[in-house]
Design a protein around this motif. Sequence first.
Motif, PDB file in Angstrom:
ATOM      1  N   LEU A   1      71.888  93.602  31.313  1.00 46.78           N
ATOM      2  CA  LEU A   1      70.856  94.340  32.044  1.00 46.78           C
ATOM      3  C   LEU A   1      71.111  95.843  32.062  1.00 46.78           C
ATOM      4  O   LEU A   1      70.185  96.621  32.275  1.00 46.78           O
ATOM      5  CB  LEU A   1      70.740  93.798  33.469  1.00 46.78           C
ATOM      6  N   SER A   2      72.356  96.250  31.813  1.00 52.21           N
ATOM      7  CA  SER A   2      72.678  97.674  31.846  1.00 52.21           C
ATOM      8  C   SER A   2      72.271  98.402  30.568  1.00 52.21           C
ATOM      9  O   SER A   2      72.149  99.618  30.575  1.00 52.21           O
ATOM     10  CB  SER A   2      74.169  97.880  32.118  1.00 52.21           C
ATOM     11  N   PHE A   3      72.054  97.675  29.460  1.00 51.60           N
ATOM     12  CA  PHE A   3      71.703  98.384  28.231  1.00 51.60           C
ATOM     13  C   PHE A   3      70.324  98.028  27.679  1.00 51.60           C
ATOM     14  O   PHE A   3      69.824  98.708  26.790  1.00 51.60           O
ATOM     15  CB  PHE A   3      72.779  98.208  27.140  1.00 51.60           C
ATOM     16  N   LEU A   4      69.688  96.993  28.199  1.00 47.84           N
ATOM     17  CA  LEU A   4      68.365  96.620  27.692  1.00 47.84           C
ATOM     18  C   LEU A   4      67.268  97.446  28.337  1.00 47.84           C
ATOM     19  O   LEU A   4      67.357  97.825  29.506  1.00 47.84           O
ATOM     20  CB  LEU A   4      68.074  95.147  27.988  1.00 47.84           C
ATOM     21  N   SER A   5      66.224  97.681  27.591  1.00 49.16           N
ATOM     22  CA  SER A   5      65.006  98.250  28.164  1.00 49.16           C
ATOM     23  C   SER A   5      64.167  97.090  28.702  1.00 49.16           C
ATOM     24  O   SER A   5      64.402  95.922  28.352  1.00 49.16           O
ATOM     25  CB  SER A   5      64.220  98.999  27.089  1.00 49.16           C
ATOM     26  N   ASN A   6      63.197  97.391  29.526  1.00 48.56           N
ATOM     27  CA  ASN A   6      62.297  96.352  30.025  1.00 48.56           C
ATOM     28  C   ASN A   6      61.556  95.673  28.872  1.00 48.56           C
ATOM     29  O   ASN A   6      61.314  94.465  28.909  1.00 48.56           O
ATOM     30  CB  ASN A   6      61.287  96.934  31.025  1.00 48.56           C
ATOM     31  N   GLU A   7      61.242  96.428  27.830  1.00 42.47           N
ATOM     32  CA  GLU A   7      60.555  95.867  26.670  1.00 42.47           C
ATOM     33  C   GLU A   7      61.451  94.864  25.951  1.00 42.47           C
ATOM     34  O   GLU A   7      60.990  93.795  25.538  1.00 42.47           O
ATOM     35  CB  GLU A   7      60.125  96.986  25.704  1.00 42.47           C
ATOM     36  N   GLN A   8      62.729  95.194  25.784  1.00 37.99           N
ATOM     37  CA  GLN A   8      63.658  94.270  25.138  1.00 37.99           C
ATOM     38  C   GLN A   8      63.887  93.036  26.010  1.00 37.99           C
ATOM     39  O   GLN A   8      63.995  91.924  25.499  1.00 37.99           O
ATOM     40  CB  GLN A   8      64.987  94.963  24.854  1.00 37.99           C
ATOM     41  N   LEU A   9      63.972  93.243  27.313  1.00 33.62           N
ATOM     42  CA  LEU A   9      64.176  92.135  28.247  1.00 33.62           C
ATOM     43  C   LEU A   9      63.045  91.121  28.157  1.00 33.62           C
ATOM     44  O   LEU A   9      63.280  89.911  28.191  1.00 33.62           O
ATOM     45  CB  LEU A   9      64.287  92.665  29.682  1.00 33.62           C
ATOM     46  N   SER A  10      61.837  91.603  28.020  1.00 34.93           N
ATOM     47  CA  SER A  10      60.673  90.715  28.073  1.00 34.93           C
ATOM     48  C   SER A  10      60.126  90.307  26.698  1.00 34.93           C
ATOM     49  O   SER A  10      59.191  89.502  26.626  1.00 34.93           O
ATOM     50  CB  SER A  10      59.560  91.369  28.892  1.00 34.93           C
ATOM     51  N   ALA A  11      60.716  90.816  25.617  1.00 30.45           N
ATOM     52  CA  ALA A  11      60.233  90.481  24.267  1.00 30.45           C
ATOM     53  C   ALA A  11      60.366  88.980  24.013  1.00 30.45           C
ATOM     54  O   ALA A  11      61.443  88.407  24.145  1.00 30.45           O
ATOM     55  CB  ALA A  11      61.018  91.268  23.217  1.00 30.45           C
ATOM     56  N   ALA A  12      59.245  88.358  23.651  1.00 30.14           N
ATOM     57  CA  ALA A  12      59.224  86.915  23.392  1.00 30.14           C
ATOM     58  C   ALA A  12      58.662  86.664  21.993  1.00 30.14           C
ATOM     59  O   ALA A  12      57.727  85.893  21.809  1.00 30.14           O
ATOM     60  CB  ALA A  12      58.399  86.205  24.462  1.00 30.14           C
ATOM     61  N   SER A  13      59.265  87.314  21.016  1.00 32.22           N
ATOM     62  CA  SER A  13      58.729  87.280  19.655  1.00 32.22           C
ATOM     63  C   SER A  13      59.591  86.508  18.656  1.00 32.22           C
ATOM     64  O   SER A  13      59.237  86.426  17.477  1.00 32.22           O
ATOM     65  CB  SER A  13      58.559  88.723  19.151  1.00 32.22           C
ATOM     66  N   ILE A  14      60.702  85.934  19.131  1.00 29.77           N
ATOM     67  CA  ILE A  14      61.631  85.281  18.201  1.00 29.77           C
ATOM     68  C   ILE A  14      61.380  83.766  18.167  1.00 29.77           C
ATOM     69  O   ILE A  14      61.484  83.089  19.190  1.00 29.77           O
ATOM     70  CB  ILE A  14      63.099  85.576  18.604  1.00 29.77           C
ATOM     71  N   PRO A  15      61.047  83.244  16.970  1.00 27.58           N
ATOM     72  CA  PRO A  15      60.837  81.804  16.851  1.00 27.58           C
ATOM     73  C   PRO A  15      62.175  81.064  16.911  1.00 27.58           C
ATOM     74  O   PRO A  15      63.212  81.690  16.725  1.00 27.58           O
ATOM     75  CB  PRO A  15      60.173  81.650  15.479  1.00 27.58           C
ATOM     76  N   PRO A  16      62.235  79.804  17.175  1.00 28.86           N
ATOM     77  CA  PRO A  16      61.076  78.928  17.263  1.00 28.86           C
ATOM     78  C   PRO A  16      60.523  78.771  18.692  1.00 28.86           C
ATOM     79  O   PRO A  16      59.473  78.174  18.874  1.00 28.86           O
ATOM     80  CB  PRO A  16      61.613  77.589  16.773  1.00 28.86           C
ATOM     81  N   TYR A  17      61.210  79.291  19.706  1.00 22.10           N
ATOM     82  CA  TYR A  17      60.797  79.013  21.085  1.00 22.10           C
ATOM     83  C   TYR A  17      60.029  80.150  21.738  1.00 22.10           C
ATOM     84  O   TYR A  17      59.380  79.946  22.745  1.00 22.10           O
ATOM     85  CB  TYR A  17      62.015  78.645  21.940  1.00 22.10           C
ATOM     86  N   TYR A  18      60.145  81.352  21.184  1.00 26.27           N
ATOM     87  CA  TYR A  18      59.434  82.509  21.710  1.00 26.27           C
ATOM     88  C   TYR A  18      59.720  82.740  23.197  1.00 26.27           C
ATOM     89  O   TYR A  18      58.841  83.115  23.958  1.00 26.27           O
ATOM     90  CB  TYR A  18      57.925  82.380  21.455  1.00 26.27           C
TER      91      TYR A  18
ATOM     92  N   LEU B   1      68.630  93.094  37.933  1.00 30.18           N
ATOM     93  CA  LEU B   1      69.958  93.538  38.359  1.00 30.18           C
ATOM     94  C   LEU B   1      70.139  93.370  39.861  1.00 30.18           C
ATOM     95  O   LEU B   1      71.214  92.965  40.322  1.00 30.18           O
ATOM     96  CB  LEU B   1      70.194  94.984  37.934  1.00 30.18           C
ATOM     97  N   ASN B   2      69.110  93.634  40.636  1.00 30.68           N
ATOM     98  CA  ASN B   2      69.193  93.417  42.085  1.00 30.68           C
ATOM     99  C   ASN B   2      69.385  91.939  42.410  1.00 30.68           C
ATOM    100  O   ASN B   2      70.169  91.583  43.294  1.00 30.68           O
ATOM    101  CB  ASN B   2      67.952  93.962  42.788  1.00 30.68           C
ATOM    102  N   TYR B   3      68.681  91.071  41.695  1.00 33.14           N
ATOM    103  CA  TYR B   3      68.822  89.618  41.873  1.00 33.14           C
ATOM    104  C   TYR B   3      70.249  89.198  41.511  1.00 33.14           C
ATOM    105  O   TYR B   3      70.892  88.418  42.223  1.00 33.14           O
ATOM    106  CB  TYR B   3      67.788  88.919  41.008  1.00 33.14           C
ATOM    107  N   TYR B   4      70.754  89.725  40.405  1.00 33.68           N
ATOM    108  CA  TYR B   4      72.129  89.460  39.976  1.00 33.68           C
ATOM    109  C   TYR B   4      73.113  89.813  41.097  1.00 33.68           C
ATOM    110  O   TYR B   4      74.010  89.042  41.418  1.00 33.68           O
ATOM    111  CB  TYR B   4      72.425  90.273  38.705  1.00 33.68           C
TER     112      TYR B   4
END
Length: 167
Positions: free
Chosen positions: A21-38, A81-84
């Motif tokens: 969580l310290s190095f990802l952007s919100n876009e990377q965190l939420s990206a669901a573009s990788i198959p097969p499960y997306y 991060l707050n939840y963590y």
Amino acid sequence: MSMNIIIQATLRNLENTRNILSFLSNEQLSAASIPPYYSSVGSHIRHILDFYDCILVESVALDLTSRKRNMDVETNCKIALNYYKVVIEKIKALEGTDLNRIVYVTDDLGLGKTEIKYTFSGLLAQATSHTIHHYAIISYIFEGLDIKVLNDSFGYNPTTPKSKSIN
């Protein structure tokens, strides 16, 4: 075995979540573009934290089918991060408690809900192993998103034989 070891191993394992969580952007965190499960990294982080949050209550009856599922955790690194941090504080508060106490866990293993008798330490160990499993999936997503992780053992169970490429 010292119960402190289970708590310390759990905390050390979950440090990976903070690191992610310290190095990802919100876009990377939420990206669901990788198959097969997306699925996204965020969905796995949320699932991990929900699992811990669900079992870290003062009750002898725990229902794994009734987790929070705060979807904002999947898309916002700051919220995640707050939840963590909340989960980490709950784990630290276990120090000095009876981890051998019996808890009754409701889960759905694919054939409907069932109740399973655990020691709390056994459930905590299962949660830690379950977390490593999700880290392996996150590692696969990172590979697809071309995100490099500095920890070569990320997503590997400590009992997995080490190949020459894993330190």
